[in-house]
Motif scaffolding. Structure first.
Motif, PDB file in Angstrom:
ATOM      1  N   VAL A 219       5.490  31.519   6.761  1.00  8.37           N
ATOM      2  CA  VAL A 219       4.837  30.591   7.691  1.00  8.37           C
ATOM      3  C   VAL A 219       3.349  30.467   7.358  1.00  8.37           C
ATOM      4  CG1 VAL A 219       4.199  30.191  10.105  1.00  8.37           C
ATOM      5  CG2 VAL A 219       6.499  30.997   9.541  1.00  8.37           C
ATOM      6  N   GLY A 222       2.760  28.201   4.217  1.00  7.11           N
ATOM      7  CA  GLY A 222       2.843  26.778   4.509  1.00  7.11           C
ATOM      8  C   GLY A 222       1.631  26.274   5.268  1.00  7.11           C
ATOM      9  N   ASN A 223       1.215  27.026   6.286  1.00  5.62           N
ATOM     10  CA  ASN A 223       0.049  26.625   7.077  1.00  5.62           C
ATOM     11  C   ASN A 223      -1.226  26.620   6.230  1.00  5.62           C
ATOM     12  OD1 ASN A 223       1.600  26.318   9.363  1.00  5.62           O
ATOM     13  ND2 ASN A 223       1.071  28.300  10.230  1.00  5.62           N
ATOM     14  N   LEU A 284       6.181  25.790  15.972  1.00  7.93           N
ATOM     15  CA  LEU A 284       6.643  25.030  14.805  1.00  7.93           C
ATOM     16  C   LEU A 284       6.685  23.529  15.096  1.00  7.93           C
ATOM     17  CD1 LEU A 284       9.523  27.344  13.532  1.00  7.93           C
ATOM     18  CD2 LEU A 284       7.300  26.979  12.464  1.00  7.93           C
ATOM     19  N   LYS A 315      -0.582  26.389  15.102  1.00  5.22           N
ATOM     20  CA  LYS A 315      -1.003  27.454  14.191  1.00  5.22           C
ATOM     21  C   LYS A 315      -1.616  28.623  14.944  1.00  5.22           C
ATOM     22  CE  LYS A 315      -1.378  24.191  10.432  1.00  5.22           C
ATOM     23  NZ  LYS A 315      -2.231  23.309   9.611  1.00  5.22           N
ATOM     24  N   THR A 318       1.651  30.468  16.171  1.00  6.75           N
ATOM     25  CA  THR A 318       2.329  31.192  15.088  1.00  6.75           C
ATOM     26  C   THR A 318       1.431  32.279  14.514  1.00  6.75           C
ATOM     27  OG1 THR A 318       1.615  29.509  13.479  1.00  6.75           O
ATOM     28  CG2 THR A 318       3.795  29.237  14.479  1.00  6.75           C
ATOM     29  N   SER A 374       3.898  21.328   1.874  1.00  5.67           N
ATOM     30  CA  SER A 374       3.424  22.419   2.733  1.00  5.67           C
ATOM     31  C   SER A 374       4.139  22.406   4.078  1.00  5.67           C
ATOM     32  CB  SER A 374       1.910  22.301   2.943  1.00  5.67           C
ATOM     33  OG  SER A 374       1.583  21.188   3.755  1.00  5.67           O
ATOM     34  N   THR A 378       6.437  25.559   5.754  1.00  2.20           N
ATOM     35  CA  THR A 378       6.257  26.099   7.103  1.00  2.20           C
ATOM     36  C   THR A 378       7.547  26.028   7.904  1.00  2.20           C
ATOM     37  OG1 THR A 378       3.915  25.482   7.164  1.00  2.20           O
ATOM     38  CG2 THR A 378       5.000  25.809   9.274  1.00  2.20           C
ATOM     39  N   GLY A 382       9.617  29.248   9.091  1.00  3.57           N
ATOM     40  CA  GLY A 382       9.704  29.455  10.532  1.00  3.57           C
ATOM     41  C   GLY A 382      11.137  29.664  10.983  1.00  3.57           C
TER      42      GLY A 382
END
Length: 393
Positions: A219, A222-223, A284, A315, A318, A374, A378, A382
């Motif tokens: 995760v 990706g972020n 997400l 974000k 997460t 990207s 994520t 996730g």
């Protein structure tokens, strides 16, 4: 925990926010090149490959206090270097600001990792204090760029005095604080370890043995990939696609910071009512849907700013989940070294992002393609994290 910790955390993160705004704006302004901006961003992150795991080990071995003081002093030296020298060659501009940016990014990670360890040592309300870290981080993202935008027209050299002062204040606080930031060798187990064998204290071995940690890393990758594209290519998008002055880049950071702070209050409001898995799903959704809207309307400044800002709420959620999992799962005696390696793995994508933009940034729509990649990383990660959270539950 003493609330003064978080006031000085705000000081140092505001200074970092100023530098995060200043570096891409100054590099692009002086060079006029997305390639050099991407190169600077790659240099910004590459030294972390060697130093971040070392920082974590040093926090575990010599303690939070001395490392915090040293990190702030190094960042002060970097700011003074940029303040005293005048740069004209585009390559030198890119390298100089990239190197000082690496000091800031390494110091920023040291600060966050150190505060994770402080929370593990001192806090009786870990989720609350983890959320406060995020709140101070995003407040710094708001105040720092606002300061930069207000003062950039008088010259970036004058702005550099402000982070120097803030870093010095934080160093002085850690020099004189009386809080006990060392670990008792006979400390009791603070939580029942149900995710893996707690005797596995080799950082890399521990990470590879805990699937839920691997999910959090995915995760983060990706972020970070998406954020890296915005930070390194945002000025060029504003200039070329939107035909606006590059200083408007600051609005992106400010709006994102405001939504980040809002996200910490949303997290506080719903975390007591929703399970951690429910929080993950909400986070997400808040990341993926606005991100797709941004990519679909990349020529609009308002959609860009609003969409990117909304992703920050997801974000925050997460990120808090990732951080509290680390604090709960990793044994305290190796928390900093293991957590620093986790952060490093999650951020390896950032120098790659800068390199990709340096190599392919001149091609149309390449940033949009990378953004979609990207988002996919994520979302898939996730889902994997949700599955393992459900199993452990």
């Amino acid at each position: 925990m003493n609330t003064s910790f978080f006031y000085f955390l705000f000081f140092v993160l505001t200074a970092d926010g100023i530098m995060v705004f200043l570096t891409p704006v100054v590099v692009y302004t002086l060079t006029g090149s997305i390639e050099y901006a991407g190169m600077s961003y790659a240099i910004w992150w590459l030294p972390r490959l060697i130093l971040i795991p070392l920082v974590g080990k040093l926090i575990d071995s010599i303690g939070v206090r001395p490392l915090s003081i040293i990190a702030d002093m190094v960042k002060i030296v970097g700011c003074v270097f940029l303040l005293l020298f005048e740069f004209k060659d585009p390559l030198i501009v890119s390298i100089a600001f990239g190197i000082v940016g690496s000091f800031v990014s390494i110091g920023n990670s040291q600060t966050i990792i150190a505060y994770e360890k402080i929370i593990a040592l001192l806090s009786q309300q870990k989720e609350h204090h983890v959320n406060l870290i995020s709140r101070m981080d995003f407040l710094g993202m708001v105040i720092g760029p606002i300061i930069g935008m207000l003062l950039i027209d008088i010259g970036y050299q004058y702005i550099l005095f402000i982070p120097c002062l803030l870093y010095f204040s934080n160093a002085c606080y850690f020099l004189f604080t009386k809080a006990n930031l060392s670990i008792d060798i006979n400390e009791s187990k603070e939580i029942t370890r149900k995710f893996s064998n707690e005797n596995n204290t080799n950082p890399l071995g521990f990470i590879l043995s805990v699937p839920i940690i691997l999910g959090t890393i995915g995760v983060a990758v990706g972020n970070n990939f998406f954020d890296g594209l915005v930070e390194s290519a945002g000025t060029a998008i504003i200039d070329q696609a939107m035909a606006l002055p590059v200083k408007y880049f600051g609005f992106i950071d400010v709006a994102a910071g405001v939504c980040g702070v809002l996200g910490t209050y949303i997290y506080s409001l719903i975390s007591s009512r929703v399970s951690r898995r429910g929080l993950l799903i909400f986070g997400l959704i808040a990341i993926v849907i606005p991100s797709i809207m941004l990519v679909s309307n990349i020529n609009s400044i308002w959609i860009f700013v609003i969409s990117y800002s909304l992703t920050i709420i997801g974000k925050v959620i997460t990120g808090n989940i990732n951080r509290i999992i680390r604090i709960e799962v990793i044994p305290t005696k190796v928390l900093a070294s293991t957590s620093s390696l986790i952060v490093l793995i999650g951020q390896l994508i950032l120098p790659v992002t800068g390199l990709l933009l340096f190599l392919f940034g001149g091609k149309p729509y390449i940033v949009s393609y990378f953004m979609m990649l990207s988002i996919s990383i994520t979302l898939v990660s996730g889902c994997v994290l949700y599955v393992y959270m459900k199993k452990e539950h």
